[in-house]
Design a protein around this motif. Structure first.
Motif, PDB file in Angstrom:
ATOM      1  N   CYS A 162       0.833  -1.104  -0.086  1.00 48.41           N
ATOM      2  CA  CYS A 162       0.166  -0.015  -0.156  1.00 48.41           C
ATOM      3  C   CYS A 162       0.847   1.390   0.213  1.00 48.41           C
ATOM      4  O   CYS A 162       0.426   2.198  -0.717  1.00 48.41           O
ATOM      5  CB  CYS A 162      -0.803   0.112   1.069  1.00 48.41           C
ATOM      6  SG  CYS A 162      -2.202  -1.214   1.205  1.00 48.41           S
ATOM      7  N   ALA A 163       1.873   1.335   0.801  1.00 49.04           N
ATOM      8  CA  ALA A 163       2.771   2.511   0.773  1.00 49.04           C
ATOM      9  C   ALA A 163       3.348   2.653  -0.525  1.00 49.04           C
ATOM     10  O   ALA A 163       3.529   3.834  -0.983  1.00 49.04           O
ATOM     11  CB  ALA A 163       3.888   2.171   1.695  1.00 49.04           C
ATOM     12  N   ALA A 164       3.972   1.422  -1.146  1.00 48.22           N
ATOM     13  CA  ALA A 164       4.571   1.673  -2.595  1.00 48.22           C
ATOM     14  C   ALA A 164       3.518   2.160  -3.460  1.00 48.22           C
ATOM     15  O   ALA A 164       3.941   2.910  -4.420  1.00 48.22           O
ATOM     16  CB  ALA A 164       5.061   0.583  -2.749  1.00 48.22           C
ATOM     17  N   ALA A 165       2.107   1.847  -3.500  1.00 50.17           N
ATOM     18  CA  ALA A 165       1.145   1.818  -4.480  1.00 50.17           C
ATOM     19  C   ALA A 165       0.408   3.392  -4.245  1.00 50.17           C
ATOM     20  O   ALA A 165       0.136   4.310  -5.292  1.00 50.17           O
ATOM     21  CB  ALA A 165       0.082   0.842  -4.648  1.00 50.17           C
ATOM     22  N   PHE A 166       0.256   3.752  -2.963  1.00 49.32           N
ATOM     23  CA  PHE A 166      -0.382   4.817  -2.861  1.00 49.32           C
ATOM     24  C   PHE A 166       0.042   6.171  -2.466  1.00 49.32           C
ATOM     25  O   PHE A 166      -0.371   7.166  -2.623  1.00 49.32           O
ATOM     26  CB  PHE A 166      -1.731   4.678  -1.736  1.00 49.32           C
ATOM     27  CG  PHE A 166      -2.602   3.698  -2.196  1.00 49.32           C
ATOM     28  CD1 PHE A 166      -3.312   3.735  -3.307  1.00 49.32           C
ATOM     29  CD2 PHE A 166      -2.643   2.277  -1.501  1.00 49.32           C
ATOM     30  CE1 PHE A 166      -4.273   2.817  -3.853  1.00 49.32           C
ATOM     31  CE2 PHE A 166      -3.363   1.205  -1.962  1.00 49.32           C
ATOM     32  CZ  PHE A 166      -4.488   1.462  -2.927  1.00 49.32           C
ATOM     33  N   LEU A 167       1.429   6.078  -1.968  1.00 52.81           N
ATOM     34  CA  LEU A 167       2.084   7.227  -1.400  1.00 52.81           C
ATOM     35  C   LEU A 167       2.366   8.125  -2.912  1.00 52.81           C
ATOM     36  O   LEU A 167       2.338   9.576  -2.784  1.00 52.81           O
ATOM     37  CB  LEU A 167       3.428   7.030  -0.774  1.00 52.81           C
ATOM     38  CG  LEU A 167       3.120   6.707   0.554  1.00 52.81           C
ATOM     39  CD1 LEU A 167       4.756   6.274   1.121  1.00 52.81           C
ATOM     40  CD2 LEU A 167       2.638   8.045   1.395  1.00 52.81           C
TER      41      LEU A 167
END
Length: 358
Positions: A162-167
């Motif tokens: 999620c961090a890699a995708a949404f940041l």
């Protein structure tokens, strides 16, 4: 356990946990070879679809580009993007995997990234929602793959994904919001070193004084050498410029627009470029056929075509007209874009453009 090409695809879809466990000891090169085969297949099928099935909505978005890019060019571009993007995403993802406890090496993360794009290659074919749905569908197999190949808890694996995708999405959204709400002085400071694009120094572009009262100059730019078409480079294109003329500024999706391309060639090659375009239009077959029209008597060589049903609007499909001519070392191409194309206006503009060439 050894998996075949099709077994890997079905396994990622139906049994991702067991599949990733079985692929844990697989070499990165083997995973890369599988991924390259899948990328080639996807790029080939997508190219064939975009050039042969005009009923699919996405095809109409590519229809103008398909006049400029040959199928082989599009296939190569799709293949490069398809291969490079997941690998870049895999490196970015590994940063977060490592921060959240993954210590099995970047190879396991790259394997996860490559295999997780299997749903994307399949779901992207669904019209309208395919691109977004395919991108979102990679998140679950990525989470499973990181969990199984790095031996970390599900929460940490999901957090890394999620961090890699949404940041990046949040950062982009923040920039857009700041652009709308930031005070004018701050925006001026942020953009002071960038400046606005300069009008290209080309004596053959039409300016407001050359245009009839029905349309206005919308935008113009010099095309970077790296993206000049391959055919033009083969004939030694020295410079390329492009301009857009519209009924209104800013131009809306329902307004009529005209695209203007100018290329400068070595002596004699501008006419050869026109011949190349003529061969391209004559080679089109239904449903992407083009009808030859009586060409205006301008320049050293001039051709004109109508491409039926090239785009669509609320009022139905519309045609696109083009006029291409060479005069001396200058090649120029005019194309109508949008509903209610005005061929007489196109001829008028082509005549005005030819008059600017000594």
């Amino acid at each position: 356990m050894s998996y075949s090409f099709t077994q890997k695809i079905s396994g990622i879809f139906l049994k991702p946990t067991n599949t990733f466990r079985d692929l844990e000891e697989e070499r990165l090169g083997t995973a890369l070879f599988h991924f390259l085969k899948l990328s080639v297949l996807f790029s080939l099928l997508m190219t064939v679809t975009l050039y042969t099935l005009p009923g699919i909505p996405i095809t109409k978005k590519w229809s103008m580009a398909s006049q400029v890019f040959q199928p082989l060019d599009l296939f190569a571009a799709l293949l490069v993007v398809t291969v490079v993007t997941p690998l870049i995403i895999g490196v970015w993802l590994h940063v977060w995997v490592y921060l959240l406890g993954g210590r099995r090496g970047i190879g396991q993360t790259l394997k996860t990234a490559m295999y997780s794009y299997t749903p994307f290659f399949i779901i992207t074919w669904i019209p309208i929602i395919g691109l977004f749905g395919g991108a979102v569908s990679t998140l679950y197999p990525q989470t499973v793959g990181i969990r199984e190949l790095h031996h970390i808890p599900s929460r940490r694996a999901a957090g890394a994904v999620c961090a890699a995708a949404f940041l990046p999405v949040v950062a982009l959204f923040g920039v857009i919001v700041m652009a709308f709400v930031a005070p004018v002085p701050m925006l001026s400071f942020l953009t002071a070193s960038v400046g606005s694009p300069a009008t290209p120094d080309c004596p053959y572009l039409l300016d407001d004084a050359d245009l009839p009262g029905s349309i206005v100059h919308y935008a113009a730019a010099e095309v970077e050498n790296a993206i000049i078409s391959r055919d033009a480079k083969e004939y030694g294109c020295l410079k390329e410029y492009t301009a857009t003329y519209a009924e209104e500024k800013p131009s809306s999706a329902t307004s009529r627009r005209i695209q203007h391309f100018i290329m400068i060639f070595p002596p004699g090659n501008a006419s050869m470029m026109v011949q190349s375009d003529e061969a391209f239009y004559r080679g089109l077959v239904p449903p992407r056929n083009a009808d030859e029209l009586p060409a205006p008597g301008i320049g050293d060589r001039c051709i004109s075509y109508r491409a039926p049903g090239l785009g669509s609007s609320a009022n139905g499909a519309y045609d696109s007209y083009c006029i291409i001519f060479a005069k001396g070392d200058v090649y120029e191409k005019f194309i109508t874009v949008g509903p209610s194309p005005d061929y007489e206006l196109l001829k008028d503009l082509a005549g005005r453009a030819a008059a600017k060439i000594p």
